[in-house]
Design an enzyme around this catalytic site. Structure first.
Site, mmCIF file in Angstrom:
data_model
loop_
_atom_site.group_PDB
_atom_site.id
_atom_site.type_symbol
_atom_site.label_atom_id
_atom_site.label_comp_id
_atom_site.label_asym_id
_atom_site.label_seq_id
_atom_site.Cartn_x
_atom_site.Cartn_y
_atom_site.Cartn_z
ATOM 1 N N GLU A 184 -6.871 -7.331 -1.281
ATOM 2 C CA GLU A 184 -7.663 -7.426 -0.001
ATOM 3 C C GLU A 184 -9.122 -7.243 -0.276
ATOM 4 O O GLU A 184 -9.562 -5.881 -0.783
ATOM 5 C CB GLU A 184 -7.056 -6.203 0.871
ATOM 6 C CG GLU A 184 -5.424 -6.500 1.233
ATOM 7 C CD GLU A 184 -5.217 -5.790 2.288
ATOM 8 O OE1 GLU A 184 -6.095 -4.884 2.832
ATOM 9 O OE2 GLU A 184 -3.764 -5.778 2.509
ATOM 10 N N GLU A 236 0.722 -1.142 0.087
ATOM 11 C CA GLU A 236 0.000 -0.127 0.026
ATOM 12 C C GLU A 236 0.815 1.331 -0.012
ATOM 13 O O GLU A 236 0.506 2.134 0.511
ATOM 14 C CB GLU A 236 -1.069 -0.031 1.174
ATOM 15 C CG GLU A 236 -1.931 -1.140 1.261
ATOM 16 C CD GLU A 236 -2.901 -1.271 2.481
ATOM 17 O OE1 GLU A 236 -3.938 -1.517 2.271
ATOM 18 O OE2 GLU A 236 -2.342 -0.840 3.589
#
Length: 657
Positions: free
Chosen positions: A295, A221
């Site tokens: 995710e 991320e």
């Protein structure tokens, strides 16, 4: 009688006397014969194990391409493939339960497990590495392979994951110029040294080397951080240079996709609700590439003082079916959340500081203790219909135990144990936790730090926002109040003579997400003022409360009987008796205020009356048949009993919308 004796390539000749005469020949001939027979045996064994077209071990036969991303889909060794994965973190689950959780993942219809790797556990002290017991990453990956699962590895070094400092070790913050997640030399040198030890643990477990790892993620991320345009290229090179040969991935939410991308890695996306056009947007960033939700958030984490977050199963299934229908691959975060044992929880700090609770139940597909939820059975039904496969029946859930009330029979005050157990650091000015000269120069990572100084009178004590994260304030042993991010001023009553001012500061968890990672030093990070005068001449005690410290408590000090009304900071001790084979249970601390529970010397985690979490998960693997020692460190108001129950309670429910 004439017999024939021969060795391939050496011809043969007649020997009078037949077979028995063979052994009458010289020793050199016998050795030559035996050597030839041994060679034939080795060749025979090799023919059974090896493919002679290139002498490639049979387990590597057909493993040259690996997982590929092309023509809008994944291919595994040239055959169309979709990733149906789930996240399970080995470091949040007792090792004895790894196989159980992975079998449940497989029986849900999934084919891949993903896991992060926490740097701060594997290198807790600079240059000292641990890949044993519950940190045996190789064993976890091999267990996944044994169960029949592929593996996507997410090695960080930053992992977020609601984990202290996003998995980065706190000793990095000893450097006052440290710039985490960047190409700052102090950081890259530390990462390189860590990767030099981590990556060799997994290189041979890659798909092309015969193992189950089919893909490796580059950092994590980074698009939400993105403070160094050269960083992701460095991270990618760090993996490639250490012989990572499988498909590389990145992972970001929608807003971070472009800035978290690195050439040569497939971008994947994270979300809970599928925004219109999100898959099209992902496709525009990398033309004709397969789409993957790295995710898909099956639930959400909880913070102290907030509600227990729950994500509706019907709403989840609606989105999952849309993802599947779009042709994308998917990984469920979390499939099984587990527990933030010890002091390992992270925190968020945007408008206000919020520490994550001990439980990482996450309202996931499996509960914190590994039980099935309605999400499990709905997903199993979906993937059974997609794959047209009758998956093995899910394993039977083991019953939990209710061991009843555990009476706290003995106690000892923190003020009693400090002088003998810990040597204080003496300093003119306050020192933050990470820079304390303890742990062979690595500072203090977790727990509490006690700061003591002498004051001549009373007045207004002001923190100037230099307390990280919460301090109980005492004059001698009298509790005055607490200071934290919002409560920064406290009145100290007047008194005669010089008195000891004590600040017991707790690191409640370092921020794991956002741009404030570099500002996560704990304890007192600057001057504290009394009547506008900065305090000086401190004695500082490091209270990391590691197992050795807990063990020394009852070996060194006489414990007293618990009085009718007990006030912390104090340690309390009781016994949980298990008559038969131990089973999982939950500890409920009703009547206690705030503290930590230790079971047989292991740190179970924090509790706090503000909730939402009201029970702590205690796995059976931490228990033994017979007597089990329970020690509670209570900061303020103590109860008399702890209740062992067979049901968890994680707080009042708030449905995530």
């Amino acid at each position: 009688m004439v017999g024939q004796v021969g060795v391939p390539g050496n011809g043969a000749r007649a020997v009078p006397g037949g077979g028995s005469a063979m052994w009458a020949c010289g020793g050199r001939r016998r050795r030559r014969l035996l050597g030839g027979l041994l060679m034939l045996l080795l060749v025979a064994v090799a023919l059974r194990r090896f493919n002679l077209t290139g002498l490639v071990p049979m387990q590597l036969k057909g493993r040259t391409l690996g997982l590929q991303a092309r023509d809008s889909q994944f291919f595994l060794e040239g055959k169309p493939f979709r990733i149906f994965g789930g996240s399970v973190h080995y470091f949040r689950v007792p090792r004895e339960y790894w196989k159980d959780r992975l079998i449940k993942l497989k029986s849900c219809g999934l084919n891949t497990v993903t896991t992060y790797v926490p740097w701060n556990l594997h290198e807790p002290i600079r240059g000292t590495f641990d890949f044993t017991k519950n940190l045996d990453l190789k064993a976890f990956i091999k267990t996944a392979e044994e169960v029949g699962l592929w593996v996507i590895l997410r090695p960080g070094p930053y992992i977020c994951s609601e984990w202290d400092l996003g998995g980065l070790p706190s000793w990095l913050l000893q450097d006052p110029e440290m710039h985490l997640r960047s190409t700052y030399k102090g950081f890259t040198d530390a990462v390189d040294y860590y990767f030099d030890h981590l990556i060799p643990q997994v290189v041979r477990l890659q798909y092309k080397n015969g193992g189950p790892i089919i893909a490796v993620q580059v950092e994590n991320e980074y698009g939400s951080y993105a403070e160094d345009p050269d960083y992701m290229a460095y991270m990618k090179a760090a993996l490639l240079e250490r012989k990572i040969v499988e498909l590389l991935l990145t992972s970001d939410n929608k807003d971070g996709l472009t800035s978290g991308f690195v050439s040569g890695a497939l971008a994947t996306i994270n979300f809970q609700k599928m925004d219109p056009g999100i898959m099209t947007y992902l496709g525009t960033l990398q033309n004709n590439m397969p789409k993957m939700v790295m995710e898909y958030w099956t639930g959400w984490f909880d913070s102290w003082g907030g509600p227990h977050n729950v994500f509706d199963v019907d709403e989840m299934m609606t989105t999952v079916e849309k993802v599947i229908k779009s042709g994308a691959s998917i990984n469920f975060y979390m499939f099984h959340g587990g527990t933030n044992f010890g002091f390992m929880n992270g925190a968020l700090h945007f408008d206000e500081y919020k520490a994550t609770i001990t439980s990482y139940d996450y309202d996931a597909v499996l509960t914190e203790s590994g039980d099935y939820t309605p999400k499990f059975f709905r997903l199993r039904e979906l993937f059974t219909s997609i794959t047209e496969t009758n998956w093995p029946l899910p394993p039977v859930i083991l019953n939990k135990a209710s061991y009843g009330a555990i009476l706290m029979q003995q106690c000892v005050s923190l003020w009693e144990v400090l002088p003998s157990l810990l040597e204080p650091v003496k300093s003119e000015q306050p020192i933050n936790m990470e820079n304390l000269p303890v742990n062979n120069g690595n500072g203090q990572a977790f727990g509490y730090t006690l700061y003591e100084t002498v004051i001549p009178g009373g007045g207004e004590l002001h923190s100037h926002n230099h307390i990280r994260d919460r301090a109980q304030v005492f004059v001698n042993s009298l509790y005055i109040g607490y200071l934290d991010y919002t409560m920064q001023q406290l009145s100290i009553p007047n008194g005669q003579g010089y008195r000891v001012l004590r600040l017991l500061v707790e690191n409640c968890g370092r921020v794991n997400y956002g741009r404030s990672l570099n500002n996560q030093r704990k304890g007192l990070i600057g001057d504290i003022f009394l009547n506008k005068t900065s305090l000086r001449n401190f004695k500082i005690y490091s209270l990391e409360m590691e197992p050795r410290f807990i063990e020394s408590l009852h070996k060194t000090f006489p414990w007293s009987a618990v009085p009718d009304s007990a006030v912390g900071p104090m340690f309390f001790r009781g016994t949980l008796h298990v008559q038969q084979t131990p089973r999982d249970t939950y500890l409920k601390l009703e009547g206690w205020e705030k503290g930590v529970v230790f079971v047989n010397g292991k740190n179970l985690g924090r509790y706090w009356k503000i909730g939402p979490q009201e029970t702590l998960y205690l796995p059976a693997t931490w228990l033994k048949q017979g007597n089990n020692e329970i020690i509670v460190f209570e900061e303020r108001i103590a109860g008399r009993i702890i209740q062992s129950t067979d049901l968890p309670f994680l707080g009042r429910i708030h449905y995530v919308s």
